[in-house]
Design a protein around this motif. Structure first.
Motif, PDB file in Angstrom:
ATOM      1  N   ARG A  98       0.823  -1.216   0.000  1.00 13.94           N
ATOM      2  CA  ARG A  98       0.000   0.000   0.000  1.00 13.94           C
ATOM      3  C   ARG A  98       0.852   1.260   0.000  1.00 13.94           C
ATOM      4  O   ARG A  98       0.400   2.331  -0.424  1.00 13.94           O
ATOM      5  CB  ARG A  98      -0.921   0.009   1.216  1.00 13.94           C
ATOM      6  N   VAL A 101      -3.310  10.741  -0.836  1.00 17.56           N
ATOM      7  CA  VAL A 101      -4.486  10.528   0.016  1.00 17.56           C
ATOM      8  C   VAL A 101      -5.746  10.954  -0.723  1.00 17.56           C
ATOM      9  O   VAL A 101      -6.772  10.263  -0.694  1.00 17.56           O
ATOM     10  CB  VAL A 101      -4.336  11.296   1.341  1.00 17.56           C
ATOM     11  N   GLU A 102      -5.680  12.103  -1.402  1.00 23.96           N
ATOM     12  CA  GLU A 102      -6.843  12.590  -2.157  1.00 23.96           C
ATOM     13  C   GLU A 102      -7.184  11.665  -3.319  1.00 23.96           C
ATOM     14  O   GLU A 102      -8.345  11.543  -3.707  1.00 23.96           O
ATOM     15  CB  GLU A 102      -6.562  14.005  -2.657  1.00 23.96           C
ATOM     16  N   MET A 103      -6.161  11.001  -3.870  1.00 25.52           N
ATOM     17  CA  MET A 103      -6.371  10.059  -4.962  1.00 25.52           C
ATOM     18  C   MET A 103      -6.786   8.673  -4.457  1.00 25.52           C
ATOM     19  O   MET A 103      -6.988   7.749  -5.248  1.00 25.52           O
ATOM     20  CB  MET A 103      -5.081   9.922  -5.780  1.00 25.52           C
ATOM     21  N   LYS A 104      -6.885   8.506  -3.118  1.00 25.03           N
ATOM     22  CA  LYS A 104      -7.238   7.232  -2.488  1.00 25.03           C
ATOM     23  C   LYS A 104      -6.180   6.151  -2.703  1.00 25.03           C
ATOM     24  O   LYS A 104      -6.451   4.961  -2.554  1.00 25.03           O
ATOM     25  CB  LYS A 104      -8.597   6.719  -3.020  1.00 25.03           C
ATOM     26  N   ALA A 105      -4.956   6.570  -3.065  1.00 21.29           N
ATOM     27  CA  ALA A 105      -3.876   5.596  -3.245  1.00 21.29           C
ATOM     28  C   ALA A 105      -3.368   5.105  -1.897  1.00 21.29           C
ATOM     29  O   ALA A 105      -2.903   3.971  -1.773  1.00 21.29           O
ATOM     30  CB  ALA A 105      -2.733   6.213  -4.051  1.00 21.29           C
ATOM     31  N   GLU A 129      -4.102   5.769   2.658  1.00 23.62           N
ATOM     32  CA  GLU A 129      -4.909   6.384   3.705  1.00 23.62           C
ATOM     33  C   GLU A 129      -3.987   7.142   4.652  1.00 23.62           C
ATOM     34  O   GLU A 129      -2.794   6.842   4.758  1.00 23.62           O
ATOM     35  CB  GLU A 129      -5.685   5.313   4.481  1.00 23.62           C
ATOM     36  N   ASP A 159      -2.076   5.057   6.961  1.00 25.67           N
ATOM     37  CA  ASP A 159      -0.964   4.291   6.388  1.00 25.67           C
ATOM     38  C   ASP A 159       0.371   4.999   6.584  1.00 25.67           C
ATOM     39  O   ASP A 159       1.436   4.391   6.402  1.00 25.67           O
ATOM     40  CB  ASP A 159      -1.189   4.062   4.886  1.00 25.67           C
TER      41      ASP A 159
END
Length: 337
Positions: free
Chosen positions: A32, A228-232, A234, A237
């Protein structure tokens, strides 16, 4: 806002990792984190955490360096404006032209000439010190690339939760992960990493964490929020991690425990301790254990080392009466502090 692609040393895809060969307390990085780790320099060591100080507090702290660096910049501009003609006249003299800085050796005494020389040397020294020691501050604050404190705040603003990325200064991953002693046995781990995550030190907001061993990587902080904004990834994480690159293993990480983690871990152990005794039909031993602990804790002098030894002895005696091995039960739940 997509994360930038800065040029870093090419890192080949790491081979199959044998976790037993990674020095304690590090472990193999999670897939991740790959999108974030790709932005980092493998020669450096990084610390990431989430800054949860109130936005207003962050604004107050940030205002101070803004005013300070702006004042230094104005001072340098004023000095350049006021001293410029003097330096230009001296430069003309050096090239053989007559100017206001030219000294007539026939009409001045040696004492006057020495005085002029000392005055100019003093001026050179003061201006050099101003530029060398202070001039770099506003330059890095306002203009450093690929990101600087001003551009970072301009793009991100002030948020309740902000990803903080600290990068090692004047040392790196080779110092930490090569040699006979690696990981937690390494001197850099003890003198550079552990002080940087000390509980009291972690109470500071990000901008106050810069020092001789650590700097803030503003571009990586912007990259982290973009991911984070791209959901790559959290936010969680990236909370409380030490990241470093190890030859033959790629990126390895260590997530240290926060105060709430320690409390929760202890609570879970106590619950597991009670559950284990209940399953053995010996729940009464759990309540006898709590009685003994509270009794010794409330005595004069507090829960001293000697008091803890007394507790262990009394509890062991109680468990032996019921035919239960106290040490084995404690070991089964991972230990009790």
């Amino acid at each position: 806002m997509a994360p930038s692609k800065r040029q870093t040393k090419s890192v080949p895809k790491p081979p199959q990792i044998d976790p037993t060969k990674i020095p304690t307390p590090f472990t193999a990085s999670s897939p991740r984190l790959r999108s974030f780790l790709d932005q980092l320099d493998p020669t450096k060591v990084y610390i990431t955490h989430i800054d949860r100080h109130p936005p207003e507090y962050k604004k107050q702290i940030f205002t101070i360096p803004v005013i300070l660096n702006a004042a230094i910049a104005l001072l340098i501009l004023w000095r350049t404006y006021s001293a410029g003609p003097t330096y230009l006249a001296i430069l003309q003299t050096l090239f053989g032209y007559t100017s206001s800085a030219t000294v007539d050796t026939l009409r001045t005494t040696k004492g006057e000439q020495v005085t002029i020389l000392l005055r100019r040397v003093g001026m050179f020294a003061l201006d050099f010190s101003l530029l060398y020691f202070l001039g770099v501050w506003p330059v890095t604050f306002f203009f450093e690339q690929p990101a600087n404190p001003l551009s970072y705040r301009w793009n991100l603003g002030f948020r309740k939760e902000e990803v903080v990325v600290r990068v090692s200064r004047h040392w790196g991953s080779e110092d930490l992960m090569q040699g006979v002693k690696q990981g937690q046995e390494n001197a850099f781990f003890k003198t550079r990493v552990l002080p940087a995550i000390d509980r009291e030190f972690m109470k500071k907001t990000a901008y106050l964490m810069m020092g001789g061993s650590w700097d803030l990587d503003f571009q990586s902080m912007l990259d982290a929020h973009a991911l984070v904004e791209m959901k790559a990834v959290e936010l969680q994480d990236l909370d409380r991690f030490v990241l470093t690159h190890m030859e033959g293993h790629g990126w390895v990480v260590w997530q240290w425990e926060g105060e709430t983690d320690v409390i929760e871990s202890r609570r879970q152990k106590v619950v597991k301790f009670k559950t284990t005794l209940t399953e053995m039909g010996k729940e009464s031993l759990f309540w006898r254990w709590t009685e003994i602990v509270e009794e010794c804790r409330d005595k004069d002098g507090g829960f001293t080392a000697e008091g803890q030894r007394v507790v262990v002895k009394r509890v062991q005696d109680e468990f032996e009466k019921e035919g239960v091995d106290f040490e084995e039960v404690v070991k089964s739940v991972g230990g009790l502090e």
